[in-house]
Design an enzyme around this catalytic site. Structure first.
Site, PDB file in Angstrom:
ATOM      1  N   THR A 114      36.974  25.913 -26.158  1.00 49.34           N
ATOM      2  CA  THR A 114      35.616  26.093 -27.297  1.00 49.34           C
ATOM      3  C   THR A 114      35.058  25.175 -28.035  1.00 49.34           C
ATOM      4  O   THR A 114      35.021  23.411 -27.012  1.00 49.34           O
ATOM      5  CB  THR A 114      36.603  26.901 -28.738  1.00 49.34           C
ATOM      6  OG1 THR A 114      35.404  27.146 -29.990  1.00 49.34           O
ATOM      7  CG2 THR A 114      37.753  25.844 -29.946  1.00 49.34           C
ATOM      8  N   LYS A 165      32.405  23.188 -24.068  1.00 50.24           N
ATOM      9  CA  LYS A 165      31.882  23.913 -23.551  1.00 50.24           C
ATOM     10  C   LYS A 165      31.321  23.077 -22.537  1.00 50.24           C
ATOM     11  O   LYS A 165      31.144  23.259 -21.786  1.00 50.24           O
ATOM     12  CB  LYS A 165      31.073  25.050 -23.954  1.00 50.24           C
ATOM     13  CG  LYS A 165      31.834  25.796 -24.918  1.00 50.24           C
ATOM     14  CD  LYS A 165      31.542  27.626 -25.193  1.00 50.24           C
ATOM     15  CE  LYS A 165      32.319  27.942 -26.584  1.00 50.24           C
ATOM     16  NZ  LYS A 165      31.618  29.039 -26.893  1.00 50.24           N
ATOM     17  N   GLY A 173      20.406  27.674 -29.641  1.00 48.87           N
ATOM     18  CA  GLY A 173      21.350  26.618 -29.201  1.00 48.87           C
ATOM     19  C   GLY A 173      22.777  27.727 -28.123  1.00 48.87           C
ATOM     20  O   GLY A 173      21.821  28.741 -27.214  1.00 48.87           O
ATOM     21  N   MET A 222      27.327  36.533 -35.091  1.00 46.86           N
ATOM     22  CA  MET A 222      27.882  35.800 -33.505  1.00 46.86           C
ATOM     23  C   MET A 222      28.965  35.315 -35.274  1.00 46.86           C
ATOM     24  O   MET A 222      30.131  35.333 -34.489  1.00 46.86           O
ATOM     25  CB  MET A 222      27.371  35.254 -32.716  1.00 46.86           C
ATOM     26  CG  MET A 222      26.510  36.088 -32.018  1.00 46.86           C
ATOM     27  SD  MET A 222      25.054  35.364 -30.383  1.00 46.86           S
ATOM     28  CE  MET A 222      26.611  34.054 -30.182  1.00 46.86           C
TER      29      MET A 222
HETATM   30  P1  ATR Z   1      25.540  26.657 -31.426  1.00 47.32           P
HETATM   31  O1  ATR Z   1      26.523  25.830 -29.527  1.00 47.32           O
HETATM   32  O2  ATR Z   1      26.225  26.360 -32.724  1.00 47.32           O
HETATM   33  O3  ATR Z   1      24.392  27.187 -31.157  1.00 47.32           O
HETATM   34  P2  ATR Z   1      24.084  24.567 -31.272  1.00 47.32           P
HETATM   35  O4  ATR Z   1      23.409  23.713 -30.014  1.00 47.32           O
HETATM   36  O5  ATR Z   1      23.479  23.398 -32.204  1.00 47.32           O
HETATM   37  O6  ATR Z   1      24.983  24.731 -31.569  1.00 47.32           O
HETATM   38  O7  ATR Z   1      22.142  25.363 -32.246  1.00 47.32           O
HETATM   39  C1  ATR Z   1      22.858  25.685 -33.356  1.00 47.32           C
HETATM   40  C2  ATR Z   1      21.040  26.683 -33.796  1.00 47.32           C
HETATM   41  O8  ATR Z   1      20.889  27.255 -35.028  1.00 47.32           O
HETATM   42  C3  ATR Z   1      19.925  25.689 -33.594  1.00 47.32           C
HETATM   43  O9  ATR Z   1      19.056  27.018 -33.066  1.00 47.32           O
HETATM   44  C4  ATR Z   1      19.741  25.808 -34.618  1.00 47.32           C
HETATM   45  O10 ATR Z   1      17.785  25.593 -34.979  1.00 47.32           O
HETATM   46  P3  ATR Z   1      17.201  23.815 -34.231  1.00 47.32           P
HETATM   47  O11 ATR Z   1      17.691  24.077 -32.766  1.00 47.32           O
HETATM   48  O12 ATR Z   1      16.076  24.306 -35.130  1.00 47.32           O
HETATM   49  O13 ATR Z   1      17.710  23.181 -34.887  1.00 47.32           O
HETATM   50  C5  ATR Z   1      19.676  27.290 -35.447  1.00 47.32           C
HETATM   51  N1  ATR Z   1      20.099  26.311 -36.483  1.00 47.32           N
HETATM   52  C6  ATR Z   1      20.716  25.619 -37.476  1.00 47.32           C
HETATM   53  N2  ATR Z   1      20.574  25.251 -38.916  1.00 47.32           N
HETATM   54  C7  ATR Z   1      20.141  26.132 -39.178  1.00 47.32           C
HETATM   55  C8  ATR Z   1      19.570  26.069 -40.514  1.00 47.32           C
HETATM   56  N3  ATR Z   1      20.285  26.267 -41.412  1.00 47.32           N
HETATM   57  N4  ATR Z   1      18.569  27.574 -40.775  1.00 47.32           N
HETATM   58  C9  ATR Z   1      18.294  27.830 -39.261  1.00 47.32           C
HETATM   59  N5  ATR Z   1      18.406  28.140 -38.068  1.00 47.32           N
HETATM   60  C10 ATR Z   1      18.981  26.731 -37.933  1.00 47.32           C
END
Ligand code: ATR
Length: 276
Positions: A63, A67, A131, A216
């Site tokens: 996790t 990953k 992400g 999710m």
């Molecule tokens: P994960 O593995 O959980 O997907 P990640 O790869 O860091 O983690 O991706 C986080 C996602 O949440 C991204 O799509 C991020 O948007 P950005 O690509 O613009 O960074 C999104 N995200 C995080 N905080 C957010 C917020 N406050 N509002 C909208 N989107 C958010």
């Protein structure tokens, strides 16, 4: 002989996976112990190689945040893992190679289809985020016959990069504010926004009475995303079912039997959401 399995992440102390796999093992009469092992990123690769190659563990779930490291570690990867760019299930094959799979996307599809009765075939879907979590679910959603998959993200270039990777004409990229009407059949929140109590600024026109809103993430209290969707008249659900179903798929990969999930999911949901 009792076999050892595990989940590794950082942190991993609150993981429900040991409980879920132990319940599945009882149900399917498998003699195993399933533990949680916290590893730093620097020690992940060497430790996991040693544990798997020596036979000390028979398999490991992986996790956050390991990953992608697990993907690199795997010498053989399933198509789901390959395209997800991430691995959540590791094991050794008969040739002694480390194999990696990804059951997050199949877990989401199983929860939607089997537990929630949602028909993915022909559905118009809005997927928020770009992400790792979102990348892992795109292939199984496309494979389920959805008619359109709108990928909306705060940073548009990341959504565009995913569209290029999956290269499917049903994928449309958008920023949050400009997602196209009418209301979607399904909106999936795969952003990390709920962690900070934030809400992606999606227009209310994306939500209708027939919309299913799926976060999710899972948590005791309703997530801001679920609260927003319900206030607009939609049905909402969090990601607890996805967690249980991804575990069931990993269990199947390791043991060749797919456990029943409904009773355990109901039990965990009642505890988490404190329903009497
Ligand atoms: P994960 O593995 O959980 O997907 P990640 O790869 O860091 O983690 O991706 C986080 C996602 O949440 C991204 O799509 C991020 O948007 P950005 O690509 O613009 O960074 C999104 N995200 C995080 N905080 C957010 C917020 N406050 N509002 C909208 N989107 C958010």
């Amino acid at each position: 002989m009792t076999e050892l399995y595990q989940v590794t992440g950082n942190p991993v102390g609150h993981s429900l996976s040991p409980r879920i796999h132990t319940a599945f093992a009882q149900q399917c009469q498998q003699d195993l112990v399933y533990r949680a092992l916290q590893l730093e990123s620097e020690e992940f690769t060497e430790t996991m190689q040693q544990l798997l190659r020596s036979g000390e563990i028979k398999g490991s779930n992986v996790t956050v945040p390991h990953k992608e490291l697990a993907w690199q570690l795997a010498q053989q990867r399933s198509q789901a893992a390959e395209l997800a760019g991430a691995v959540n299930t590791l094991y050794l094959n008969d040739a002694g190679e480390i194999c990696g799979d990804n059951t997050d996307g199949s877990g989401l599809v199983a929860d939607l289809t089997n537990n929630l009765g949602f028909k993915l075939e022909g559905a118009r879907i809005l997927l928020l985020g770009a992400g790792g979590a979102v990348r892992g679910v795109i292939l199984p959603l496309l494979a389920s016959g959805v008619s359109q998959l709108v990928l909306a993200n705060r940073t548009l270039s990341k959504a565009e990069a995913l569209r290029d990777i999956f290269d499917d004409e049903r994928i449309v990229v958008s920023c949050f504010e400009e997602v196209s009407a009418p209301a979607y059949d399904l909106i999936i929140n795969g952003t990390a926004a709920s962690l900070t109590g934030d809400l992606p600024p999606v227009p209310a026109s994306a939500v209708g009475r027939e919309t299913l809103a799926y976060d999710m993430m899972y948590s005791r209290d309703k997530t801001p995303f679920c609260g927003w969707a319900e206030a607009l008249g939609a049905r909402s659900v969090d990601g607890l079912g996805m967690l249980v179903e991804q575990a069931a798929d990993a269990f199947y990969i390791w043991h060749g039997v797919r456990p029943r999930t409904a009773e355990l999911l109901a039990e965990l949901s009642a505890e988490l959401h404190q329903i009497d």
